[in-house]
Design a protein around this motif. Structure first.
Motif: not given
Length: 216
Positions: A12, A47, A49, A87, A187
């Protein structure tokens, strides 16, 4: 078929725009804490980053040129594109004259229309006294609502006293954690339609140009 792990997914993109001008800057320090907490919260949600900082102090002259010419160039153009493609965005500004700084607003002014439409945004500000904390609600939140960004409910303000041991360990750390988790939730839950083209339900039509009105 096995489910891809977080390391197999595209990270992301988290872009952090900060308008601190000092070295060191409390605004930059706050932005860094928010970015770290958000990355940690996203990792907890599976996720990865990629964090990119946009330090507006490095673009002062380019921002003035962009205001005069109507377009950004060079590193500033890359910063504008990074915000458009993000994002999620964290924005942090020092408070001047009871509002966001002129440097911060100039950067916002050169963003293309729709750049932040549907983008999750975390709002943050710093000042010498907590009396300025409402700048987040009376100035920054309306600004990003106008840009059609999706601002997280918790905005983070840091006054001088927040940088002491007591403030860092308790109040500021707690606010940072809550805001970061809210941003991570947005997100992680955002699908590919987050920036689908077209007008939102209830959105006003584009205004008729003044020259056209004069022409009848």
């Amino acid at each position: 078929m096995s489910t891809p792990t977080s390391t197999e997914r595209t990270p992301r993109r988290l872009v952090v725009v900060q308008a601190g001008v000092g070295q060191p800057s409390s605004t930059r320090l706050l932005a860094e804490r928010l970015a770290t907490s958000t990355a940690d919260a996203l990792l907890e949600r599976g996720e990865d980053t990629q964090v990119e900082f946009v330090d507006l102090r490095l673009h002062v002259h380019a921002l003035a040129d962009a205001m005069l010419t109507g377009f950004a160039s060079g590193d500033l153009a890359e910063a504008v594109e990074a915000v458009r493609a993000a994002d999620a965005v964290i924005v942090a500004t020092p408070v001047y004259q009871a509002s966001y700084s002129g440097l911060f607003k100039t950067f916002v002014d050169i963003l293309d229309e729709g750049s932040l439409k549907g983008t999750p945004v975390l709002l943050a500000a710093t000042a010498g006294t907590a009396r300025h904390s409402l700048v987040l609600e009376h100035a920054m939140r309306p600004l990003f609502a106008h840009l059609k960004a999706v601002t997280v409910p918790t905005a983070v303000f840091a006054a001088s006293e927040d940088w002491g041991a007591g403030g860092l360990d308790h109040g500021l750390a707690a606010r940072t954690g809550v805001a970061a988790r809210e941003l991570a939730d947005l997100v992680a839950g955002a699908g590919p339609s987050r920036r689908a083209p077209g007008r939102l339900d209830g959105e006003l039509a584009d205004p008729v140009p003044f020259e056209q009105l004069l022409a009848g």
